[in-house]
Design a protein around this motif. Structure first.
Motif, PDB file in Angstrom:
ATOM      1  N   HIS A 282       0.821  -1.213   0.000  1.00 25.68           N
ATOM      2  CA  HIS A 282       0.000   0.000   0.000  1.00 25.68           C
ATOM      3  C   HIS A 282       0.856   1.263   0.000  1.00 25.68           C
ATOM      4  CE1 HIS A 282      -2.708   3.144   1.221  1.00 25.68           C
ATOM      5  NE2 HIS A 282      -2.151   3.252   2.404  1.00 25.68           N
ATOM      6  N   ILE A 283       2.015   1.197   0.630  1.00 23.28           N
ATOM      7  CA  ILE A 283       2.867   2.381   0.741  1.00 23.28           C
ATOM      8  C   ILE A 283       3.632   2.669  -0.544  1.00 23.28           C
ATOM      9  CG2 ILE A 283       4.889   3.337   1.941  1.00 23.28           C
ATOM     10  CD1 ILE A 283       2.356   3.380   3.616  1.00 23.28           C
ATOM     11  N   VAL A 284       4.129   1.633  -1.236  1.00 25.48           N
ATOM     12  CA  VAL A 284       5.038   1.878  -2.357  1.00 25.48           C
ATOM     13  C   VAL A 284       4.463   1.573  -3.736  1.00 25.48           C
ATOM     14  CG1 VAL A 284       7.106   1.546  -0.946  1.00 25.48           C
ATOM     15  CG2 VAL A 284       6.104  -0.425  -2.118  1.00 25.48           C
ATOM     16  N   VAL A 285       3.492   0.652  -3.835  1.00 27.63           N
ATOM     17  CA  VAL A 285       3.025   0.247  -5.164  1.00 27.63           C
ATOM     18  C   VAL A 285       2.042   1.243  -5.790  1.00 27.63           C
ATOM     19  CG1 VAL A 285       1.803  -1.543  -6.471  1.00 27.63           C
ATOM     20  CG2 VAL A 285       3.537  -2.185  -4.785  1.00 27.63           C
ATOM     21  N   PRO A 286       0.957   1.655  -5.095  1.00 32.09           N
ATOM     22  CA  PRO A 286       0.053   2.635  -5.722  1.00 32.09           C
ATOM     23  C   PRO A 286       0.737   3.936  -6.157  1.00 32.09           C
ATOM     24  CG  PRO A 286      -1.023   1.625  -3.850  1.00 32.09           C
ATOM     25  CD  PRO A 286       0.407   1.163  -3.815  1.00 32.09           C
ATOM     26  N   PRO A 287       1.639   4.545  -5.340  1.00 38.18           N
ATOM     27  CA  PRO A 287       2.307   5.760  -5.819  1.00 38.18           C
ATOM     28  C   PRO A 287       3.108   5.553  -7.093  1.00 38.18           C
ATOM     29  CG  PRO A 287       2.572   5.558  -3.451  1.00 38.18           C
ATOM     30  CD  PRO A 287       1.972   4.266  -3.926  1.00 38.18           C
ATOM     31  N   MET A 288       3.606   4.326  -7.301  1.00 33.68           N
ATOM     32  CA  MET A 288       4.351   4.040  -8.532  1.00 33.68           C
ATOM     33  C   MET A 288       3.409   3.809  -9.711  1.00 33.68           C
ATOM     34  SD  MET A 288       6.887   0.811  -9.317  1.00 33.68           S
ATOM     35  CE  MET A 288       5.545  -0.365  -9.116  1.00 33.68           C
ATOM     36  N   LEU A 289       2.300   3.104  -9.481  1.00 36.90           N
ATOM     37  CA  LEU A 289       1.415   2.708 -10.574  1.00 36.90           C
ATOM     38  C   LEU A 289       0.439   3.792 -11.012  1.00 36.90           C
ATOM     39  CD1 LEU A 289       0.512  -0.993  -9.672  1.00 36.90           C
ATOM     40  CD2 LEU A 289       2.226  -0.159 -11.293  1.00 36.90           C
ATOM     41  N   ASN A 290       0.006   4.648 -10.086  1.00 33.64           N
ATOM     42  CA  ASN A 290      -1.035   5.631 -10.420  1.00 33.64           C
ATOM     43  C   ASN A 290      -0.687   6.497 -11.628  1.00 33.64           C
ATOM     44  OD1 ASN A 290      -2.570   4.643  -8.328  1.00 33.64           O
ATOM     45  ND2 ASN A 290      -2.096   6.308  -6.914  1.00 33.64           N
ATOM     46  N   PRO A 291       0.483   7.167 -11.648  1.00 34.87           N
ATOM     47  CA  PRO A 291       0.794   7.992 -12.823  1.00 34.87           C
ATOM     48  C   PRO A 291       1.029   7.165 -14.079  1.00 34.87           C
ATOM     49  CG  PRO A 291       2.672   7.896 -11.335  1.00 34.87           C
ATOM     50  CD  PRO A 291       1.534   7.273 -10.609  1.00 34.87           C
ATOM     51  N   ILE A 292       1.518   5.927 -13.917  1.00 40.85           N
ATOM     52  CA  ILE A 292       1.728   5.056 -15.080  1.00 40.85           C
ATOM     53  C   ILE A 292       0.389   4.686 -15.701  1.00 40.85           C
ATOM     54  CG2 ILE A 292       2.573   2.799 -15.831  1.00 40.85           C
ATOM     55  CD1 ILE A 292       4.738   3.015 -13.685  1.00 40.85           C
ATOM     56  N   ILE A 293      -0.589   4.354 -14.846  1.00 43.79           N
ATOM     57  CA  ILE A 293      -1.925   4.004 -15.346  1.00 43.79           C
ATOM     58  C   ILE A 293      -2.535   5.172 -16.112  1.00 43.79           C
ATOM     59  CG2 ILE A 293      -4.300   3.514 -14.624  1.00 43.79           C
ATOM     60  CD1 ILE A 293      -3.079   1.882 -12.303  1.00 43.79           C
ATOM     61  N   TYR A 294      -2.471   6.365 -15.544  1.00 48.38           N
ATOM     62  CA  TYR A 294      -3.044   7.532 -16.230  1.00 48.38           C
ATOM     63  C   TYR A 294      -2.254   7.882 -17.478  1.00 48.38           C
ATOM     64  CZ  TYR A 294      -6.821   8.849 -13.119  1.00 48.38           C
ATOM     65  OH  TYR A 294      -8.011   8.875 -12.434  1.00 48.38           O
ATOM     66  N   GLY A 295      -0.935   7.666 -17.430  1.00 48.37           N
ATOM     67  CA  GLY A 295      -0.120   7.934 -18.615  1.00 48.37           C
ATOM     68  C   GLY A 295      -0.453   7.008 -19.766  1.00 48.37           C
ATOM     69  N   VAL A 296      -0.715   5.737 -19.444  1.00 42.10           N
ATOM     70  CA  VAL A 296      -1.052   4.755 -20.478  1.00 42.10           C
ATOM     71  C   VAL A 296      -2.452   4.999 -21.040  1.00 42.10           C
ATOM     72  CG1 VAL A 296      -1.525   2.301 -20.879  1.00 42.10           C
ATOM     73  CG2 VAL A 296       0.514   2.983 -19.603  1.00 42.10           C
ATOM     74  N   LYS A 297      -3.407   5.333 -20.155  1.00 40.03           N
ATOM     75  CA  LYS A 297      -4.806   5.444 -20.565  1.00 40.03           C
ATOM     76  C   LYS A 297      -5.180   6.819 -21.119  1.00 40.03           C
ATOM     77  CE  LYS A 297      -7.488   2.818 -20.321  1.00 40.03           C
ATOM     78  NZ  LYS A 297      -7.903   1.809 -21.331  1.00 40.03           N
ATOM     79  N   THR A 298      -4.345   7.828 -20.895  1.00 36.38           N
ATOM     80  CA  THR A 298      -4.672   9.186 -21.347  1.00 36.38           C
ATOM     81  C   THR A 298      -3.724   9.572 -22.481  1.00 36.38           C
ATOM     82  OG1 THR A 298      -5.270   9.704 -19.057  1.00 36.38           O
ATOM     83  CG2 THR A 298      -5.091  11.542 -20.592  1.00 36.38           C
ATOM     84  N   LYS A 299      -4.249   9.596 -23.688  1.00 35.64           N
ATOM     85  CA  LYS A 299      -3.419   9.803 -24.876  1.00 35.64           C
ATOM     86  C   LYS A 299      -2.719  11.149 -24.849  1.00 35.64           C
ATOM     87  CE  LYS A 299      -3.636   9.791 -29.930  1.00 35.64           C
ATOM     88  NZ  LYS A 299      -4.515   9.647 -31.126  1.00 35.64           N
ATOM     89  N   GLU A 300      -3.443  12.198 -24.470  1.00 33.10           N
ATOM     90  CA  GLU A 300      -2.862  13.544 -24.470  1.00 33.10           C
ATOM     91  C   GLU A 300      -1.669  13.628 -23.530  1.00 33.10           C
ATOM     92  OE1 GLU A 300      -4.447  18.177 -24.206  1.00 33.10           O
ATOM     93  OE2 GLU A 300      -5.565  16.574 -23.227  1.00 33.10           O
ATOM     94  N   LEU A 301      -1.812  13.082 -22.328  1.00 29.24           N
ATOM     95  CA  LEU A 301      -0.701  13.085 -21.370  1.00 29.24           C
ATOM     96  C   LEU A 301       0.426  12.211 -21.859  1.00 29.24           C
ATOM     97  CD1 LEU A 301       0.460  13.856 -18.583  1.00 29.24           C
ATOM     98  CD2 LEU A 301      -0.752  11.880 -17.643  1.00 29.24           C
ATOM     99  N   ARG A 302       0.108  11.055 -22.413  1.00 34.67           N
ATOM    100  CA  ARG A 302       1.135  10.139 -22.909  1.00 34.67           C
ATOM    101  C   ARG A 302       1.982  10.795 -23.999  1.00 34.67           C
ATOM    102  NH1 ARG A 302      -2.083   6.362 -24.200  1.00 34.67           N
ATOM    103  NH2 ARG A 302      -2.175   6.624 -26.469  1.00 34.67           N
ATOM    104  N   ASN A 303       1.334  11.510 -24.901  1.00 32.40           N
ATOM    105  CA  ASN A 303       2.064  12.168 -25.988  1.00 32.40           C
ATOM    106  C   ASN A 303       2.981  13.269 -25.470  1.00 32.40           C
ATOM    107  OD1 ASN A 303       0.811  10.519 -27.847  1.00 32.40           O
ATOM    108  ND2 ASN A 303      -0.778  11.999 -28.379  1.00 32.40           N
ATOM    109  N   LYS A 304       2.492  14.046 -24.500  1.00 31.89           N
ATOM    110  CA  LYS A 304       3.293  15.144 -23.953  1.00 31.89           C
ATOM    111  C   LYS A 304       4.500  14.608 -23.174  1.00 31.89           C
ATOM    112  CE  LYS A 304       0.603  18.418 -25.451  1.00 31.89           C
ATOM    113  NZ  LYS A 304       1.036  19.342 -26.556  1.00 31.89           N
TER     114      LYS A 304
END
Length: 312
Positions: A282-304
């Motif tokens: 809970h302490i280390v995995v969600p902080p690592m995965l959250n921006p990766i998940i949004y980066g993968v699923k959000t095209k505009e952010l991924r491109n930038k």
């Protein structure tokens, strides 16, 4: 051994024991612990940097993502550096003030994180159910105010928790069976009456995580109702796809958090090292995965983000 035989009249210092039963494996456990922490810092700061530099990303959704990143950095930074000192150097001592400070900021960031997830759910609700008024309902200023309310809520709930803990007497054996000052783990080494502390801790859990989960469930109930009213199957898919990242973040954020909180209070059949390893997730995995998940699923952010990585 003298560090483990502190008397109640001595200085208010605790010993963070690490993970009981796995002391010999602390070095090996620290490797993924440190790696996940470094990755979380890199990806979260990358998102913060890109959003701050790109005017096209200064929208409510990305402002919320930045807030989420800041709380993720806060949660992991409250715990991981001290835990690595325990794992690598055997620096297990922590003062009462240091323990309460760590606990205050950890739970304050955690509760604020939960409030931001609720706001992100509301953001998705407005985007799907009332898209024509999205820009007028959810402005950057309004999102900032909601984030501030979430932060104030965290402070107001957690401050009494620390003050109630400070009044307790502690036994001669001040060894905390954890890598950080977790509330229930600290209560277990107190010689005083902890009923008020335990009750207030449960109240916080119900009034923050419990209430937030109820609000998120209500939001998605309304979203599903709106999606089912859409005539086009393509519109169904597009609407639900906009929620995928948020749902994934909810699952990886709340599941280990709730499991850790509830098993600490109500379960006696789970081995300490299993519980602590799940808490560490809970302490280390969600902080690592959250921006990766949004980066993968959000095209505009991924491109930038890709544009800035290519410049390096």
């Amino acid at each position: 051994m003298s560090a483990f035989n502190l008397t109640s009249s001595g200085p208010p210092t605790f010993i963070l024991n690490g993970i009981p039963g796995l002391e010999a494996a602390h070095i090996w456990i620290s490797i993924p612990f440190c790696l996940f922490y470094v990755i979380s810092l890199v990806v979260n700061f990358m998102v913060l940097f890109v959003v701050s530099k790109e005017p096209t990303l200064r929208k409510p959704m990305y402002l919320l993502l930045c807030m989420l990143g800041l709380t993720d950095i806060g949660v992991s930074t409250c715990v991981v550096p001290k835990a690595l000192c325990v794992f690598w150097f055997g620096f297990k001592g922590i003062t009462m003030d240091g323990c309460l400070t760590q606990m205050f900021f950890l739970y304050m960031f955690d509760i604020t994180h939960s409030a931001i997830l609720v706001t992100m759910g509301y953001d998705r609700y407005v985007a799907i159910c009332n898209p024509l008024r999205y820009d007028t309902i959810l402005t950057n200023a309004r999102i900032a105010k909601l984030g501030l309310v979430g932060l104030i809520r965290g402070v107001l709930f957690v401050l009494p928790l620390a003050l109630l803990l400070r009044r307790l007497p502690f036994c001669a054996n001040r060894v905390i069976l954890d890598t950080y000052c977790e509330h229930m783990a600290v209560l277990k080494i107190s010689c005083g009456d902890t009923r008020v502390n335990r009750t207030y801790g449960l109240v916080i859990l119900l009034m923050t995580i419990g209430l937030d989960l109820a609000l998120i469930s209500l939001t998605y109930g309304l979203i599903i109702r709106a999606v089912l009213r859409m005539s086009s199957k393509k519109a169904h898919q597009k609407a639900l796809n906009t929620c995928t990242a948020h749902i994934c973040v909810i699952l990886i954020s709340y599941t280990p958090n709730l499991f850790s909180s509830l098993t600490q209070r109500f379960s006696q059949g789970i081995a300490d090292h299993i519980h602590l390893l799940l808490t560490s997730i809970h302490i280390v995995v969600p902080p690592m995965l959250n921006p990766i998940i949004y980066g993968v699923k959000t095209k505009e952010l991924r491109n930038k983000v890709g544009k800035y990585i290519c410049r390096m």
